[in-house]
Design an enzyme around this catalytic site. Sequence first.
Site, PDB file in Angstrom:
ATOM      1  N   GLY A 137      42.056 -77.506   2.697  1.00 29.70           N
ATOM      2  CA  GLY A 137      41.732 -76.223   2.706  1.00 29.70           C
ATOM      3  C   GLY A 137      42.606 -75.478   3.418  1.00 29.70           C
ATOM      4  O   GLY A 137      43.186 -75.773   4.362  1.00 29.70           O
ATOM      5  N   CYS A 138      42.942 -74.019   3.058  1.00 31.18           N
ATOM      6  CA  CYS A 138      43.870 -73.303   3.656  1.00 31.18           C
ATOM      7  C   CYS A 138      43.587 -72.851   5.467  1.00 31.18           C
ATOM      8  O   CYS A 138      44.209 -73.242   6.346  1.00 31.18           O
ATOM      9  CB  CYS A 138      44.123 -72.096   3.102  1.00 31.18           C
ATOM     10  SG  CYS A 138      42.713 -71.011   2.469  1.00 31.18           S
ATOM     11  N   ASN A 139      42.238 -72.666   5.630  1.00 33.58           N
ATOM     12  CA  ASN A 139      42.075 -72.362   6.923  1.00 33.58           C
ATOM     13  C   ASN A 139      42.028 -73.844   7.834  1.00 33.58           C
ATOM     14  O   ASN A 139      42.565 -73.886   9.029  1.00 33.58           O
ATOM     15  CB  ASN A 139      40.547 -72.164   7.241  1.00 33.58           C
ATOM     16  CG  ASN A 139      40.250 -70.504   6.536  1.00 33.58           C
ATOM     17  OD1 ASN A 139      41.093 -69.740   6.883  1.00 33.58           O
ATOM     18  ND2 ASN A 139      39.298 -70.631   5.650  1.00 33.58           N
ATOM     19  N   VAL A 140      41.558 -74.894   7.138  1.00 31.86           N
ATOM     20  CA  VAL A 140      41.871 -76.210   7.677  1.00 31.86           C
ATOM     21  C   VAL A 140      43.134 -76.426   7.957  1.00 31.86           C
ATOM     22  O   VAL A 140      43.468 -76.891   9.088  1.00 31.86           O
ATOM     23  CB  VAL A 140      41.252 -77.049   6.797  1.00 31.86           C
ATOM     24  CG1 VAL A 140      41.207 -78.641   7.449  1.00 31.86           C
ATOM     25  CG2 VAL A 140      39.940 -76.969   6.443  1.00 31.86           C
ATOM     26  N   THR A 141      44.276 -76.278   7.086  1.00 34.78           N
ATOM     27  CA  THR A 141      45.534 -76.585   7.370  1.00 34.78           C
ATOM     28  C   THR A 141      46.099 -75.964   8.414  1.00 34.78           C
ATOM     29  O   THR A 141      46.494 -76.331   9.783  1.00 34.78           O
ATOM     30  CB  THR A 141      46.343 -76.174   6.320  1.00 34.78           C
ATOM     31  OG1 THR A 141      45.972 -77.081   5.100  1.00 34.78           O
ATOM     32  CG2 THR A 141      47.805 -76.396   6.432  1.00 34.78           C
TER      33      THR A 141
END
Length: 348
Positions: free
Chosen positions: A150-154
Amino acid sequence: MSFSVAVAGASGYAGGELLRLLAEHPEFEVRTVTANANAGQPLIALHPHLRTYGDLILGETSPEVLNGHDIVFLALPHGKSGAVTEALDPATLVVDCGADHRLTSEADWSKFYGGEFYGAWPYGLPELLIEDFQRQRSKLIGVKRIAVPGCNVTAISLGLAPGLRASVIQPVDIVAVLAVGPSGAGKSLRTDLLASEILGSASVYGVGGGHRHNPEIVQNLSAAAGATVSVSFTPVLVPMSRGILATSTARLAAGVSAHDVRSAWETAYADEPFVHVLPEGRFPRISDVVGANTALIGIAVDEAADRVVTVTAIDNLVKGTAGAAIQSANIALGLTETLGLPLNGVAP
């Protein structure tokens, strides 16, 4: 050697960004694009900026259409790719940009997503620090299935993992507040994503641990720490079309100096082509990463609060999604990891 490519969900933002990057990849040839509601339309009608794909028509998203390619990239809504991937040729490299194969815990999947659990795939964040002082990159070599983070996760994972691995920050009481653009939510028509609702405003969502990326963040940071971590993550929707600026803080470990902190991050990312630690006193802006497959990180020690602060900027559609997918595919196929991926952003 040229690899044939199909992109499912090509009419959306993530699918469009995949196609933009793939157009510049010297070894990948896009032959098939698919969609659901938009099937039958010319691709260029949905993505008029992608001029090199003027001859492609969006097909139906089905295993029959997707099979027969060397690589299949999936940019489908969460919960939609699992059933498709089950019917794809095991010899095909399948890269899923959705959430269906990210989580290792079925209980977490049921709680945050629901529906059938299709199991975890090798995780497509090459720079992530994991057990035995390895990086996730080592788990991607030669694989045929990849789950893109996920982008936030990255943004959070790259911003905090070095400190946890080096034990210069504590694995409890981690707080992350992210400014995010609405393209991360996809092209769906929603009132809260209308320009009239977003422009001149900012609003939180997924407050109190309710965001679907929470278990994935914990999963990654726990792998880096070698112990279970606790994280409070709050995203803030802001009026920019793309980008994530993640401000993450964690308790400083006992006896750790500001030099130790900076050394942990600089050592971790010294040889990484896409993750750059900025000089002391410098912090990234969203505009520094737009269009690039980079993550820029600034670091400070708040001595009064006894906390470490990291600020991480990524383009959610590139390093946060499409760029990570292509980077991971390059590794899986034995190609140069940086092939076809932009290091330079677009400014102003």
